[in-house]
Design a protein around this motif. Structure first.
Motif, mmCIF file in Angstrom:
data_model
loop_
_atom_site.group_PDB
_atom_site.id
_atom_site.type_symbol
_atom_site.label_atom_id
_atom_site.label_comp_id
_atom_site.label_asym_id
_atom_site.label_seq_id
_atom_site.Cartn_x
_atom_site.Cartn_y
_atom_site.Cartn_z
ATOM 1 N N ASN A 210 0.816 -1.220 0.000
ATOM 2 C CA ASN A 210 0.000 0.000 0.000
ATOM 3 C C ASN A 210 0.850 1.271 0.000
ATOM 4 N N LYS A 211 1.828 1.326 0.905
ATOM 5 C CA LYS A 211 2.599 2.557 1.070
ATOM 6 C C LYS A 211 3.432 2.883 -0.159
ATOM 7 N N PHE A 212 4.086 1.880 -0.758
ATOM 8 C CA PHE A 212 4.944 2.114 -1.924
ATOM 9 C C PHE A 212 4.410 1.366 -3.155
ATOM 10 N N LYS A 213 3.108 1.290 -3.266
ATOM 11 C CA LYS A 213 2.491 0.522 -4.346
ATOM 12 C C LYS A 213 2.807 1.140 -5.701
ATOM 13 N N MET A 214 3.175 0.281 -6.661
ATOM 14 C CA MET A 214 3.481 0.702 -8.031
ATOM 15 C C MET A 214 3.036 -0.373 -9.009
ATOM 16 N N TYR A 215 2.893 0.048 -10.252
ATOM 17 C CA TYR A 215 2.813 -0.892 -11.365
ATOM 18 C C TYR A 215 4.157 -0.876 -12.081
ATOM 19 N N ILE A 216 4.538 -2.005 -12.633
ATOM 20 C CA ILE A 216 5.819 -2.087 -13.337
ATOM 21 C C ILE A 216 5.792 -1.249 -14.610
ATOM 22 N N GLY A 217 4.593 -1.126 -15.227
ATOM 23 C CA GLY A 217 4.429 -0.315 -16.428
ATOM 24 C C GLY A 217 5.113 -0.909 -17.644
ATOM 25 N N ASP A 218 4.879 -0.288 -18.794
ATOM 26 C CA ASP A 218 5.586 -0.696 -20.016
ATOM 27 C C ASP A 218 7.092 -0.572 -19.825
ATOM 28 N N THR A 219 7.504 0.373 -18.962
ATOM 29 C CA THR A 219 8.924 0.587 -18.691
ATOM 30 C C THR A 219 9.595 -0.669 -18.169
ATOM 31 N N GLY A 220 8.828 -1.506 -17.458
ATOM 32 C CA GLY A 220 9.373 -2.760 -16.950
ATOM 33 C C GLY A 220 8.990 -3.962 -17.782
ATOM 34 N N SER A 221 7.730 -4.007 -18.239
ATOM 35 C CA SER A 221 7.246 -5.214 -18.923
ATOM 36 C C SER A 221 7.829 -5.380 -20.322
ATOM 37 N N ILE A 222 8.041 -4.289 -21.052
ATOM 38 C CA ILE A 222 8.576 -4.394 -22.414
ATOM 39 C C ILE A 222 10.022 -4.897 -22.418
ATOM 40 N N PRO A 223 10.955 -4.266 -21.674
ATOM 41 C CA PRO A 223 12.322 -4.825 -21.628
ATOM 42 C C PRO A 223 12.367 -6.214 -20.984
ATOM 43 N N SER A 224 11.473 -6.488 -20.027
ATOM 44 C CA SER A 224 11.417 -7.832 -19.442
ATOM 45 C C SER A 224 11.028 -8.855 -20.504
ATOM 46 N N GLY A 225 10.062 -8.493 -21.346
ATOM 47 C CA GLY A 225 9.667 -9.374 -22.443
ATOM 48 C C GLY A 225 10.793 -9.578 -23.435
ATOM 49 N N PHE A 226 11.583 -8.528 -23.649
ATOM 50 C CA PHE A 226 12.742 -8.653 -24.529
ATOM 51 C C PHE A 226 13.727 -9.674 -23.981
ATOM 52 N N VAL A 227 14.031 -9.580 -22.685
ATOM 53 C CA VAL A 227 14.986 -10.506 -22.072
ATOM 54 C C VAL A 227 14.411 -11.919 -22.045
ATOM 55 N N LEU A 228 13.107 -12.045 -21.765
ATOM 56 C CA LEU A 228 12.480 -13.363 -21.762
ATOM 57 C C LEU A 228 12.562 -14.002 -23.145
ATOM 58 N N GLY A 229 12.310 -13.211 -24.182
ATOM 59 C CA GLY A 229 12.440 -13.728 -25.541
ATOM 60 C C GLY A 229 13.864 -14.119 -25.867
ATOM 61 N N TRP A 230 14.816 -13.301 -25.441
ATOM 62 C CA TRP A 230 16.235 -13.586 -25.682
ATOM 63 C C TRP A 230 16.650 -14.889 -25.006
ATOM 64 N N MET A 231 16.306 -15.050 -23.739
ATOM 65 C CA MET A 231 16.702 -16.254 -23.006
ATOM 66 C C MET A 231 15.977 -17.500 -23.538
ATOM 67 N N THR A 232 14.696 -17.359 -23.872
ATOM 68 C CA THR A 232 13.930 -18.493 -24.406
ATOM 69 C C THR A 232 14.489 -18.948 -25.745
ATOM 70 N N LEU A 233 14.748 -18.000 -26.629
ATOM 71 C CA LEU A 233 15.292 -18.340 -27.942
ATOM 72 C C LEU A 233 16.710 -18.886 -27.837
ATOM 73 N N SER A 234 17.475 -18.375 -26.882
ATOM 74 C CA SER A 234 18.824 -18.917 -26.658
ATOM 75 C C SER A 234 18.746 -20.369 -26.223
ATOM 76 N N LEU A 235 17.800 -20.673 -25.337
ATOM 77 C CA LEU A 235 17.614 -22.055 -24.880
ATOM 78 C C LEU A 235 17.216 -22.952 -26.054
ATOM 79 N N ILE A 236 16.320 -22.465 -26.893
ATOM 80 C CA ILE A 236 15.913 -23.217 -28.082
ATOM 81 C C ILE A 236 17.090 -23.389 -29.025
ATOM 82 N N ASN A 237 17.861 -22.319 -29.213
ATOM 83 C CA ASN A 237 19.026 -22.359 -30.088
ATOM 84 C C ASN A 237 20.075 -23.353 -29.604
ATOM 85 N N MET A 238 20.119 -23.583 -28.289
ATOM 86 C CA MET A 238 21.034 -24.569 -27.715
ATOM 87 C C MET A 238 20.520 -26.000 -27.869
#
Length: 311
Positions: A210-238
């Motif tokens: 409650n006191k420091f409540k936030m949403y991650i926003g596009d600022t967090g979810s978009i780069p997080s999705g980028f890293v998730l895609g990178w790591m997932t595709l790297s695993l597939i590539n391996m």
């Protein structure tokens, strides 16, 4: 010691995000297709994503592990932290001033095309073959890789539509990726995945508090999705195809089914909506009912993915 330091830096970076967004009055206002009834600070990801960018740069040059041949065969590793920084800053701007989805999509496609250099070159083709390793024509492989990666980026953004969902996706997927990369001795990818796991885990009390409540926003979810895609595709590539799919199947299937339904019903897939299965379940039955089946399912997928990589 380095991981404790990483955790502390990430933890305090969320406080930094809180005070930055409060200073600029960056609130996510309630609306028709939103689940919250009061305004909440947005863009909570600005601090952690900057820490992640610096951390990846540090691990590239001063990593404490002995990295694998896969790591040393990546042609342009600097593209990764650069892309994370660009996605973070563009998304932060977008949280303040709306950027048309056409522009955002073009930027994503362009950056991801350049990020093909984050996979080793296949010597038989003198170019990367990220997913299919030469089983299909090279150009088709590249096109499918780009679209799949962009789909993961936007799916992560879609999933971040209710309290707890960002942390649920990021902690579960990156827990699996961390364990897998550690046991197959891909320690650079382990470090990146563990960093993302810590971000997802550390964000939870800020998101649900409650006191420091936030949403991650596009600022967090978009780069997080980028890293998730990178790591997932790297695993597939391996070569770990099924594990890469299992880790993401709960979230990607929800988004895929929903978008197909909207297309059949002649509705826009680019406008904000509440048609996702997880959102409908949370709206109608509450978060506890959604997590009562989603959490056990994801645990099964995660441990099955890990098991398949270890046998």
């Amino acid at each position: 010691m380095i991981y404790l330091t990483k955790f502390i830096l990430i933890y305090f970076s969320f406080y930094l995000s809180f005070f930055i967004n409060k200073k600029f009055k960056n609130f996510d206002q309630p609306g028709l297709n939103k689940t919250h009834k009061k305004k909440v600070l947005n863009s909570g990801g600005i601090g952690p994503m900057l820490i992640l960018t610096v951390g990846i740069l540090y691990s590239m040059f001063y990593g404490q592990f002995e990295y694998s041949d896969y790591f040393y065969n990546i042609p342009q590793l600097w593209v990764a932290p650069t892309s994370i920084l660009i996605f973070t800053l563009i998304s932060f701007y977008d949280d303040f001033n709306y950027i048309p989805y056409q522009v955002r999509l073009c930027v994503q496609l362009s950056i991801i095309y350049l990020c093909i250099s984050l996979f080793p070159i296949n010597p038989e083709y003198n170019f990367q073959t990220p997913i299919f390793n030469g089983m299909i024509p090279l150009k088709i492989d590249i096109i499918l890789t780009i679209f799949f990666w962009v789909f993961i980026i936007n799916s992560t953004n879609f999933v971040d539509g209710a309290d707890g969902m960002y942390s649920f996706q990021i902690t579960s997927t990156f827990f699996a990726l961390s364990v897998i990369f550690y046991f197959i001795e891909e320690f650079f990818h382990f470090y990146v995945s563990l960093s993302m796991f810590l971000i997802g885990f550390t964000f939870l009390p800020f998101n649900l508090g409650n006191k420091f409540k936030m949403y991650i926003g596009d600022t967090g979810s978009i780069p997080s999705g980028f890293v998730l895609g990178w790591m997932t595709l790297s695993l597939i590539n391996m070569g770990y195809y099924l594990s890469g799919i299992l880790i993401n199947i709960l979230f990607l299937s929800d988004v895929t089914i929903t978008l197909i339904r909207r297309l059949f019903n002649k509705k826009s897939i680019f406008l904000r909506h509440n048609d996702f299965i997880f959102k409908q379940t949370i709206i109608k039955y509450g978060s506890k009912n959604y997590f009562s089946y989603a959490l056990p399912l994801q645990i099964i997928f995660v441990f099955l993915a890990i098991f398949l990589c270890l046998v």
